[in-house]
Design a protein around this motif. Structure first.
Motif, PDB file in Angstrom:
ATOM      1  N   MET A  10       0.845  -1.182   0.000  1.00 31.20           N
ATOM      2  CA  MET A  10       0.000   0.000   0.000  1.00 31.20           C
ATOM      3  C   MET A  10       0.884   1.237   0.000  1.00 31.20           C
ATOM      4  SD  MET A  10      -3.377   0.531   2.119  1.00 31.20           S
ATOM      5  CE  MET A  10      -3.721   1.996   3.009  1.00 31.20           C
ATOM      6  N   SER A  11       0.548   2.183  -0.819  1.00 31.01           N
ATOM      7  CA  SER A  11       1.374   3.386  -0.925  1.00 31.01           C
ATOM      8  C   SER A  11       0.945   4.417   0.119  1.00 31.01           C
ATOM      9  CB  SER A  11       1.253   3.977  -2.323  1.00 31.01           C
ATOM     10  OG  SER A  11      -0.046   4.492  -2.524  1.00 31.01           O
ATOM     11  N   ARG A  12       1.683   5.455   0.174  1.00 29.95           N
ATOM     12  CA  ARG A  12       1.404   6.556   1.089  1.00 29.95           C
ATOM     13  C   ARG A  12       0.092   7.225   0.699  1.00 29.95           C
ATOM     14  NH1 ARG A  12       5.581  11.459   2.230  1.00 29.95           N
ATOM     15  NH2 ARG A  12       4.358  12.352   3.894  1.00 29.95           N
ATOM     16  N   ASN A  13      -0.668   7.664   1.685  1.00 29.70           N
ATOM     17  CA  ASN A  13      -1.951   8.319   1.433  1.00 29.70           C
ATOM     18  C   ASN A  13      -1.724   9.809   1.187  1.00 29.70           C
ATOM     19  OD1 ASN A  13      -4.491   9.495   1.523  1.00 29.70           O
ATOM     20  ND2 ASN A  13      -5.238   8.075   3.070  1.00 29.70           N
ATOM     21  N   TYR A  14      -1.803  10.211  -0.081  1.00 29.81           N
ATOM     22  CA  TYR A  14      -1.551  11.605  -0.444  1.00 29.81           C
ATOM     23  C   TYR A  14      -2.682  12.532   0.004  1.00 29.81           C
ATOM     24  CZ  TYR A  14       2.163   9.639  -3.318  1.00 29.81           C
ATOM     25  OH  TYR A  14       3.285   8.987  -3.748  1.00 29.81           O
ATOM     26  N   PHE A  15      -3.853  11.982   0.203  1.00 29.79           N
ATOM     27  CA  PHE A  15      -4.974  12.795   0.678  1.00 29.79           C
ATOM     28  C   PHE A  15      -4.693  13.311   2.089  1.00 29.79           C
ATOM     29  CE2 PHE A  15      -6.851  10.101  -2.583  1.00 29.79           C
ATOM     30  CZ  PHE A  15      -7.602  11.012  -3.302  1.00 29.79           C
ATOM     31  N   VAL A  16      -4.072  12.476   2.921  1.00 32.31           N
ATOM     32  CA  VAL A  16      -3.733  12.867   4.295  1.00 32.31           C
ATOM     33  C   VAL A  16      -2.740  14.030   4.269  1.00 32.31           C
ATOM     34  CG1 VAL A  16      -2.573  12.110   6.420  1.00 32.31           C
ATOM     35  CG2 VAL A  16      -4.243  10.613   5.305  1.00 32.31           C
ATOM     36  N   LEU A  17      -1.734  13.927   3.402  1.00 24.64           N
ATOM     37  CA  LEU A  17      -0.733  14.983   3.285  1.00 24.64           C
ATOM     38  C   LEU A  17      -1.383  16.334   2.976  1.00 24.64           C
ATOM     39  CD1 LEU A  17       2.293  15.825   3.136  1.00 24.64           C
ATOM     40  CD2 LEU A  17       2.225  15.187   0.726  1.00 24.64           C
ATOM     41  N   PHE A  18      -2.406  16.317   2.119  1.00 28.13           N
ATOM     42  CA  PHE A  18      -3.081  17.545   1.707  1.00 28.13           C
ATOM     43  C   PHE A  18      -4.316  17.861   2.554  1.00 28.13           C
ATOM     44  CE2 PHE A  18      -0.326  17.173  -1.854  1.00 28.13           C
ATOM     45  CZ  PHE A  18      -0.207  18.446  -2.379  1.00 28.13           C
ATOM     46  N   GLU A  19      -4.558  17.008   3.568  1.00 29.44           N
ATOM     47  CA  GLU A  19      -5.711  17.187   4.457  1.00 29.44           C
ATOM     48  C   GLU A  19      -7.014  17.292   3.661  1.00 29.44           C
ATOM     49  OE1 GLU A  19      -4.611  20.605   6.764  1.00 29.44           O
ATOM     50  OE2 GLU A  19      -3.196  19.470   7.989  1.00 29.44           O
ATOM     51  N   ILE A  20      -7.159  16.368   2.706  1.00 28.39           N
ATOM     52  CA  ILE A  20      -8.344  16.302   1.853  1.00 28.39           C
ATOM     53  C   ILE A  20      -8.991  14.935   2.073  1.00 28.39           C
ATOM     54  CG2 ILE A  20      -9.151  16.187  -0.546  1.00 28.39           C
ATOM     55  CD1 ILE A  20      -6.867  18.043  -1.318  1.00 28.39           C
ATOM     56  N   GLU A  21     -10.310  14.922   2.135  1.00 27.16           N
ATOM     57  CA  GLU A  21     -11.043  13.662   2.270  1.00 27.16           C
ATOM     58  C   GLU A  21     -10.732  12.760   1.070  1.00 27.16           C
ATOM     59  OE1 GLU A  21     -13.269  11.159   4.426  1.00 27.16           O
ATOM     60  OE2 GLU A  21     -12.920  13.232   5.034  1.00 27.16           O
ATOM     61  N   PRO A  22     -10.364  11.490   1.305  1.00 28.02           N
ATOM     62  CA  PRO A  22     -10.082  10.586   0.185  1.00 28.02           C
ATOM     63  C   PRO A  22     -11.334  10.341  -0.658  1.00 28.02           C
ATOM     64  CG  PRO A  22      -9.287   9.650   2.256  1.00 28.02           C
ATOM     65  CD  PRO A  22     -10.111  10.843   2.587  1.00 28.02           C
ATOM     66  N   ASN A  79      10.960  16.463   1.546  1.00 30.13           N
ATOM     67  CA  ASN A  79       9.531  16.680   1.777  1.00 30.13           C
ATOM     68  C   ASN A  79       8.890  17.352   0.570  1.00 30.13           C
ATOM     69  OD1 ASN A  79       7.197  16.446   3.382  1.00 30.13           O
ATOM     70  ND2 ASN A  79       7.413  18.573   4.034  1.00 30.13           N
ATOM     71  N   MET A  80       9.614  18.264  -0.067  1.00 27.67           N
ATOM     72  CA  MET A  80       9.077  18.952  -1.246  1.00 27.67           C
ATOM     73  C   MET A  80       8.871  17.951  -2.388  1.00 27.67           C
ATOM     74  SD  MET A  80       7.941  21.852  -1.937  1.00 27.67           S
ATOM     75  CE  MET A  80       7.035  22.193  -3.416  1.00 27.67           C
ATOM     76  N   GLU A  81       9.760  16.981  -2.527  1.00 32.77           N
ATOM     77  CA  GLU A  81       9.581  15.939  -3.545  1.00 32.77           C
ATOM     78  C   GLU A  81       8.289  15.168  -3.291  1.00 32.77           C
ATOM     79  OE1 GLU A  81      12.930  13.305  -4.190  1.00 32.77           O
ATOM     80  OE2 GLU A  81      14.313  14.987  -3.952  1.00 32.77           O
ATOM     81  N   ASN A  82       8.033  14.837  -2.019  1.00 34.50           N
ATOM     82  CA  ASN A  82       6.794  14.126  -1.660  1.00 34.50           C
ATOM     83  C   ASN A  82       5.570  14.983  -1.945  1.00 34.50           C
ATOM     84  OD1 ASN A  82       8.178  11.854  -0.769  1.00 34.50           O
ATOM     85  ND2 ASN A  82       8.297  12.595   1.332  1.00 34.50           N
ATOM     86  N   ILE A  83       5.661  16.262  -1.624  1.00 33.21           N
ATOM     87  CA  ILE A  83       4.546  17.181  -1.871  1.00 33.21           C
ATOM     88  C   ILE A  83       4.267  17.271  -3.366  1.00 33.21           C
ATOM     89  CG2 ILE A  83       3.850  19.618  -1.772  1.00 33.21           C
ATOM     90  CD1 ILE A  83       5.430  19.740   0.937  1.00 33.21           C
ATOM     91  N   ASN A  84       5.315  17.411  -4.170  1.00 36.16           N
ATOM     92  CA  ASN A  84       5.143  17.509  -5.629  1.00 36.16           C
ATOM     93  C   ASN A  84       4.560  16.222  -6.209  1.00 36.16           C
ATOM     94  OD1 ASN A  84       6.044  20.147  -5.925  1.00 36.16           O
ATOM     95  ND2 ASN A  84       8.170  19.534  -6.166  1.00 36.16           N
ATOM     96  N   LYS A  85       5.056  15.076  -5.742  1.00 38.24           N
ATOM     97  CA  LYS A  85       4.541  13.798  -6.244  1.00 38.24           C
ATOM     98  C   LYS A  85       3.066  13.653  -5.872  1.00 38.24           C
ATOM     99  CE  LYS A  85       5.146   8.872  -6.362  1.00 38.24           C
ATOM    100  NZ  LYS A  85       5.776   7.691  -5.882  1.00 38.24           N
ATOM    101  N   ALA A  86       2.736  13.965  -4.628  1.00 35.62           N
ATOM    102  CA  ALA A  86       1.342  13.867  -4.174  1.00 35.62           C
ATOM    103  C   ALA A  86       0.445  14.787  -4.991  1.00 35.62           C
ATOM    104  CB  ALA A  86       1.249  14.209  -2.690  1.00 35.62           C
ATOM    105  N   TYR A  87       0.913  15.982  -5.263  1.00 33.17           N
ATOM    106  CA  TYR A  87       0.143  16.951  -6.042  1.00 33.17           C
ATOM    107  C   TYR A  87      -0.104  16.433  -7.458  1.00 33.17           C
ATOM    108  CZ  TYR A  87      -1.131  21.359  -8.296  1.00 33.17           C
ATOM    109  OH  TYR A  87      -1.777  22.335  -9.022  1.00 33.17           O
ATOM    110  N   GLN A  88       0.934  15.869  -8.083  1.00 34.82           N
ATOM    111  CA  GLN A  88       0.795  15.326  -9.442  1.00 34.82           C
ATOM    112  C   GLN A  88      -0.214  14.183  -9.468  1.00 34.82           C
ATOM    113  OE1 GLN A  88       2.087  16.783 -12.144  1.00 34.82           O
ATOM    114  NE2 GLN A  88       2.922  18.285 -10.739  1.00 34.82           N
ATOM    115  N   VAL A  89      -0.195  13.339  -8.455  1.00 31.15           N
ATOM    116  CA  VAL A  89      -1.135  12.211  -8.390  1.00 31.15           C
ATOM    117  C   VAL A  89      -2.556  12.722  -8.197  1.00 31.15           C
ATOM    118  CG1 VAL A  89      -1.861  10.232  -6.973  1.00 31.15           C
ATOM    119  CG2 VAL A  89       0.551  10.496  -7.629  1.00 31.15           C
ATOM    120  N   LEU A  90      -2.749  13.634  -7.251  1.00 33.04           N
ATOM    121  CA  LEU A  90      -4.103  14.080  -6.924  1.00 33.04           C
ATOM    122  C   LEU A  90      -4.729  14.958  -8.007  1.00 33.04           C
ATOM    123  CD1 LEU A  90      -3.821  14.762  -3.094  1.00 33.04           C
ATOM    124  CD2 LEU A  90      -4.691  12.733  -4.276  1.00 33.04           C
ATOM    125  N   LYS A  91      -3.926  15.670  -8.774  1.00 28.14           N
ATOM    126  CA  LYS A  91      -4.530  16.524  -9.806  1.00 28.14           C
ATOM    127  C   LYS A  91      -4.855  15.758 -11.091  1.00 28.14           C
ATOM    128  CE  LYS A  91      -0.727  18.657 -12.313  1.00 28.14           C
ATOM    129  NZ  LYS A  91      -0.132  19.902 -12.732  1.00 28.14           N
TER     130      LYS A  91
END
Length: 152
Positions: free
Chosen positions: A1-13, A41-53
């Motif tokens: 299971m991968s990291r939950n990017y919704f948690v990072l952005f405090e957005i409901e999955p 941390n910025m790399e994680n933020i950017n990756k999470a953003y790319q996935v969620l958008k």
């Protein structure tokens, strides 16, 4: 299971998210990170953003979070048929703008289907629509490539 990017952005999955909220959180997280100089941390933020958008990546991420495995062994005949029809159409197409609009409309319809399938927790339909979206994106890229090549 991968990291939950919704948690990072405090957005409901969920599949259907607010892009304004996503953008605000991204800017907020980026500013915090710049102040703290944490490049990892910025790399994680950017990756999470790319996935969620990305609708496709977001849908795949949600299935992963829900622990749903997609079966790519069997291709849905309707998805395969639609993909082949689009490819055949593109071979003889001389109006690439029309083709682009047609595929864009199919992508929008597919995203609506994903919203409904996630809302109903119909993960088989989600998997089918993810596969369909992959084919549609591939066709859309092909149209853009053909348009670029025809400008030479």
């Amino acid at each position: 299971m991968s990291r939950n990017y919704f948690v990072l952005f405090e957005i409901e999955p969920a599949f259907n998210i607010s892009f304004d909220e996503l953008e605000k959180k991204y800017i907020e997280l980026s500013k915090t990170d710049i102040d703290e100089r944490q490049s990892q941390n910025m790399e994680n933020i950017n990756k999470a953003y790319q996935v969620l958008k990305s609708p496709l990546k977001r849908a795949e991420h949600l299935l992963d979070l829900f622990g749903v495995e997609t079966q790519n062994d069997h291709l849905d005949p309707e998805v395969l048929n639609e993909s082949m029809e689009i490819r055949e159409y593109l071979l003889d197409c001389d109006d690439l703008q029309f083709a682009s609009r047609m595929i864009d409309e199919k992508i929008k319809g597919c995203i609506k289907n994903l919203i409904n399938a996630f809302a109903a927790k119909n993960f088989d339909e989600v998997a089918t629509q993810i596969l369909r979206l992959k084919y549609l994106y591939k066709s859309f890229e092909e149209v853009k490539k053909n348009a670029a090549n025809s400008n030479f």
